[in-house]
Design an enzyme around this catalytic site. Structure first.
Site, PDB file in Angstrom:
ATOM      1  CB  ALA A  10     -60.542  48.621  25.277  1.00 42.12           C
ATOM      2  CE  LYS A 109     -47.972  45.590  36.368  1.00 44.28           C
ATOM      3  NZ  LYS A 109     -47.738  46.511  37.297  1.00 44.28           N
ATOM      4  N   GLY A 140     -44.394  48.281  36.562  1.00 46.02           N
ATOM      5  CA  GLY A 140     -44.114  49.100  37.812  1.00 46.02           C
ATOM      6  C   GLY A 140     -45.096  49.391  38.699  1.00 46.02           C
ATOM      7  CB  ALA A 144     -55.819  52.014  35.255  1.00 46.19           C
ATOM      8  CE  LYS A 195     -47.978  43.802  40.600  1.00 48.58           C
ATOM      9  NZ  LYS A 195     -49.353  44.002  40.251  1.00 48.58           N
ATOM     10  CB  THR A 252     -50.240  45.556  43.952  1.00 47.56           C
ATOM     11  OG1 THR A 252     -49.401  45.939  42.890  1.00 47.56           O
ATOM     12  CG2 THR A 252     -51.444  44.707  43.512  1.00 47.56           C
ATOM     13  CB  SER A 258     -54.757  46.529  44.243  1.00 48.21           C
ATOM     14  OG  SER A 258     -54.670  44.893  44.113  1.00 48.21           O
TER      15      SER A 258
END
Length: 348
Positions: A10, A109, A140, A144, A195, A252, A258
């Site tokens: 969450a 990720k 990708g 958010a 990345k 990112t 980020s």
């Protein structure tokens, strides 16, 4: 098709994906282990710590009971920090009966510390294949915060099973959230994880006051390193020129959204790593991934000078400016490898 979807995690990305699924008419169960957060989501319909100023649909229901969250779910979406994946997958395995076989999706990720394993591998190790239908990687260029505002976003659903990838594509896709299919799970996962390392470096350059030239150099050569390591593990090099490669790297490595970039920015401004991580309030995957990638490169004998430089800053407390100078003064080389140039000459 309306599905019951259990979203495990969450945080900001799990919440944003829950909003997409809810928008698409699915029954969304958002699982986390914080009772106060559960109460806030169910009563106030907000998740302020992760997505301030965002109002959630009343039909998104939060759970702390994993068994109840999974009951009858046609899809289970893992959106957890990498370090939590294995433990939660073990719990999920105990709760699946093998009769109702859900599709498993992961949208995390990173690489597991010590084992250096990809997240799909961890899930496959912990959940017996006979207990689920398929496993798809969802990844990708996506913040958010922007998905929650219905900003245009495109990502990839990767699986060797293209029917399963198509199922996930339909599950998530709408007029602001577009999903493409891909068969290269290795490339998509490694692009997504690696990345974050380059994003930390890009943030550090910004914190030091360097301009766009330096950032472009870092991201371009960083992509070369990502591709080099990925191909060594069987990835398709073309994947790194797609959404989960250069696309994810751009979003990112250039944005204040980020947390990897923000962490690097603070390090570039002289803040201590422990201080940065303690004050961030969210997991910064790039820090742990840097260590895993550095160790992998050492094991495989793969040259990754940018990753090595960032590792030295994060784990050996090397001076950032000195590390940059050392990178710039490395022996001059061709931009493309001799193998790549030879192949190009033959094609011409």
């Amino acid at each position: 098709m309306k599905e019951i979807v259990a979203v495990l995690g969450a945080g900001s990305w799990g919440t944003a994906l829950s909003m997409v699924l809810d928008e698409n008419g699915h029954e969304v169960r958002l699982w986390g282990n914080d009772p106060e957060q559960q109460k806030e989501i169910n009563e106030k319909h907000t998740n302020h710590h992760y997505l301030p100023d965002v109002v959630l649909s009343e039909s998104i229901i939060a759970f702390t009971d994993l068994e109840k969250a999974l009951e009858g779910a046609g899809a289970i979406v893992f959106v957890l920090p990498t370090k939590a994946i294995r433990a939660v997958a073990k719990q999920v395995a105990l709760l699946l009966d093998g009769k109702n076989k859900p599709h498993l999706v992961h949208a995390s990720k990173g690489l597991e510390q010590d084992s250096h394993k990809r997240i799909s591998v961890i899930i496959q190790e912990e959940i017996p294949a006979e207990k689920y239908d398929s496993l798809v990687v969802l990844s990708g260029p996506s913040h958010a915060e922007e998905v929650a505002k219905k900003d245009i976003t495109t990502i990839t659903a990767a699986s060797e099973n293209q029917v399963a990838a198509g199922y996930v594509q339909k599950l998530f896709m709408n007029n602001y959230f577009r999903v493409y299919r891909n068969t290269d799970i290795i490339g998509v996962e490694l692009g997504a994880a690696l990345k974050n390392i380059i994003a930390v470096g890009a943030g550090a350059l910004h914190g030091l006051g360097y301009g766009d030239n330096a950032k472009a150099a870092l991201m371009t050569r960083g992509l070369a390193e990502i591709s080099r390591l990925g191909v060594a593990f069987g990835a398709d090099p073309l994947t790194f020129f797609g959404l989960s490669g250069v696309g994810d790297l751009i979003v990112t490595g250039t944005s204040v959204h980020s947390r990897n970039w923000r962490a690097g920015d603070l390090i570039g401004k002289g803040h201590d790593l422990d201080e940065v991580l303690n004050n961030m309030g969210m997991v910064v995957e790039g820090v742990a991934t840097t260590k895993a990638a550095y160790e992998l490169a050492q094991e495989k004998g793969i040259e990754m000078p940018i990753t090595e430089a960032i590792y030295k800053v994060l784990y050996e407390k090397a001076d950032v400016k000195q590390v940059i100078e050392d990178l710039m003064l490395r022996e001059g080389k061709a931009e493309l490898s001799s193998e790549t140039m030879e192949k190009g000459n033959k094609e011409i």
